[in-house]
Design a protein around this motif. Structure first.
Motif, short mmCIF file in Angstrom:
data_model
loop_
_atom_site.label_atom_id
_atom_site.label_comp_id
_atom_site.label_asym_id
_atom_site.label_seq_id
_atom_site.Cartn_x
_atom_site.Cartn_y
_atom_site.Cartn_z
N MET A 97 1.20 -1.06 -0.11
CA MET A 97 0.16 -0.12 0.16
C MET A 97 0.89 0.96 0.21
O MET A 97 2.11 1.19 0.43
N GLY A 98 0.20 2.14 -0.40
CA GLY A 98 1.51 3.67 -0.81
C GLY A 98 0.00 4.52 -0.40
O GLY A 98 -0.50 4.55 -0.27
N PHE A 99 0.14 5.29 0.61
CA PHE A 99 -0.19 6.05 0.71
C PHE A 99 0.11 8.08 1.45
O PHE A 99 1.28 7.81 2.04
N ASP A 100 -0.29 8.35 1.57
CA ASP A 100 0.03 9.90 2.07
C ASP A 100 -0.76 10.15 3.87
O ASP A 100 -1.46 10.02 3.77
N ILE A 101 0.12 10.80 4.28
CA ILE A 101 0.21 10.97 5.77
C ILE A 101 -0.03 12.44 5.68
O ILE A 101 0.59 13.57 5.24
N PRO A 102 -0.88 13.08 7.30
CA PRO A 102 -0.83 14.52 7.09
C PRO A 102 0.39 15.01 7.70
O PRO A 102 0.61 16.25 7.31
N GLU A 103 1.52 14.47 8.09
CA GLU A 103 2.19 15.23 8.76
C GLU A 103 3.31 15.20 7.86
O GLU A 103 3.68 14.00 6.93
N PHE A 104 4.24 16.42 7.92
CA PHE A 104 5.40 16.06 6.91
C PHE A 104 7.02 16.16 7.69
O PHE A 104 6.61 17.34 8.65
N PRO A 105 7.95 16.38 7.56
CA PRO A 105 9.25 16.02 7.92
C PRO A 105 9.80 17.34 8.55
O PRO A 105 9.49 18.24 7.54
N ASP A 106 10.50 16.83 9.67
CA ASP A 106 10.61 18.09 10.27
C ASP A 106 12.24 18.25 9.99
O ASP A 106 12.90 19.44 10.16
N ASN A 107 13.14 17.65 9.83
CA ASN A 107 14.65 16.84 9.68
C ASN A 107 15.10 16.28 8.35
O ASN A 107 15.38 15.93 7.56
N THR A 119 4.00 17.16 0.92
CA THR A 119 3.64 16.43 0.98
C THR A 119 4.17 14.87 1.67
O THR A 119 5.11 14.95 0.42
N CYS A 120 3.58 13.96 2.11
CA CYS A 120 4.50 12.99 2.67
C CYS A 120 3.90 11.55 2.11
O CYS A 120 3.26 11.24 2.55
N ARG A 121 4.41 11.37 1.43
CA ARG A 121 3.85 9.72 1.36
C ARG A 121 4.87 8.41 2.38
O ARG A 121 6.50 8.19 1.58
N ILE A 122 4.03 7.77 2.46
CA ILE A 122 4.95 6.36 2.53
C ILE A 122 4.25 5.04 2.51
O ILE A 122 3.17 5.47 2.14
N GLY A 123 4.80 3.94 2.32
CA GLY A 123 3.95 2.45 1.78
C GLY A 123 4.35 1.64 3.48
O GLY A 123 5.37 1.55 3.84
N ILE A 124 3.59 0.66 2.92
CA ILE A 124 3.23 -0.86 3.57
C ILE A 124 3.56 -2.09 2.84
O ILE A 124 3.06 -2.04 1.54
N THR A 125 4.56 -2.58 3.52
CA THR A 125 4.29 -4.17 2.73
C THR A 125 4.08 -4.95 3.55
O THR A 125 4.65 -5.11 4.80
N CYS A 126 2.94 -6.54 3.32
CA CYS A 126 2.71 -7.04 4.55
C CYS A 126 2.33 -8.46 3.22
O CYS A 126 2.40 -8.49 2.66
N ASN A 127 3.16 -8.84 4.96
CA ASN A 127 3.33 -10.32 3.79
C ASN A 127 3.49 -11.43 4.58
O ASN A 127 2.49 -11.25 5.96
N GLU A 128 2.33 -12.70 4.42
CA GLU A 128 1.98 -13.77 4.53
C GLU A 128 0.41 -13.67 5.14
O GLU A 128 -0.54 -13.07 6.20
N ILE A 129 -0.54 -12.97 4.12
CA ILE A 129 -1.71 -12.52 4.66
C ILE A 129 -2.90 -13.29 4.69
O ILE A 129 -2.51 -14.24 3.28
N LYS A 130 -3.88 -12.81 5.70
CA LYS A 130 -4.73 -14.07 6.19
C LYS A 130 -6.66 -13.19 6.28
O LYS A 130 -6.01 -12.08 6.17
N ASP A 131 -7.08 -13.53 5.83
CA ASP A 131 -8.83 -13.12 6.38
C ASP A 131 -8.58 -11.93 5.32
O ASP A 131 -8.94 -10.60 6.15
#
Length: 191
Positions: A97-107, A119-131
């Protein structure tokens, strides 16, 4: 037989259960310097095994957050996201998943400074998905995210007014972050 795991401050952290000379492990206690002591409890005839779910509070707690921790000087709360992409791989039970968050980096690193990024965009990778449950195709909406860590898996929930994405995963890791310029009409998190 049951054992109680207690922290140095006297709080009961969790219970471990022993059955047929095989220990069922308690929750993995997060990286902590607190010392834990174990104490045997009286045996009960009818016993149930239950583990406490831990609600993750910050994106910084996920695996892969080294760069994320460098550009944000304070922990960033898991909460609102603007979903950009959802990728499901069926050859291995994996969701990205890729998505924007409301916070912006300060450093910011030097190469990101004075470029007008907002705008700051982050993502997550999720492995071994169930349900996996996806209700409606999410489009241009703000989702409220909750991640809970249980004994041996994570539970991910992203819910908006008209869509939802819910699943369990053995591992959730953070990818990114990146920054970009978002126009005022496209910005989800109005200030």
């Amino acid at each position: 037989m049951q054992q109680e795991l207690t922290a140095t401050d006297g709080k009961i952290v969790c219970y471990a259960r022993y059955r047929a000379n095989r220990k069922i492990r308690p929750l993995d206690i997060e990286k902590s310097t607190t010392r834990y002591f174990s104490k045997r409890l009286p045996s009960r005839r009818k016993e149930t095994l239950s583990f406490q779910e831990i609600k993750m509070k910050h994106w910084n707690e996920l695996d892969g957050s080294v760069f994320f921790n460098k550009i944000f000087s304070t922990p960033i709360e898991i909460g609102k996201i603007a979903l950009f992409s959802l990728r499901i791989e069926n050859d291995q039970p994996c969701i990205g998943m890729g998505f924007d968050i409301p916070e912006f980096p300060d450093n910011l690193p030097e190469k990101w400074k004075n470029k007008g990024f907002n705008t700051c965009r982050i993502g997550i990778t999720c492995n071994e998905i169930k349900d996996l449950q996806i209700r409606n195709i999410p489009m241009h909406e703000i989702f409220s995210v909750k991640i809970k860590k249980d004994n041996n898996h994570f539970t991910f929930e992203a819910i908006s007014n008209s869509a939802s994405i819910i699943f369990k995963a053995n591992l959730i890791s953070l990818s990114g972050p990146s920054v970009y310029i978002n126009g005022p009409d496209d910005y989800y998190f109005k200030q």
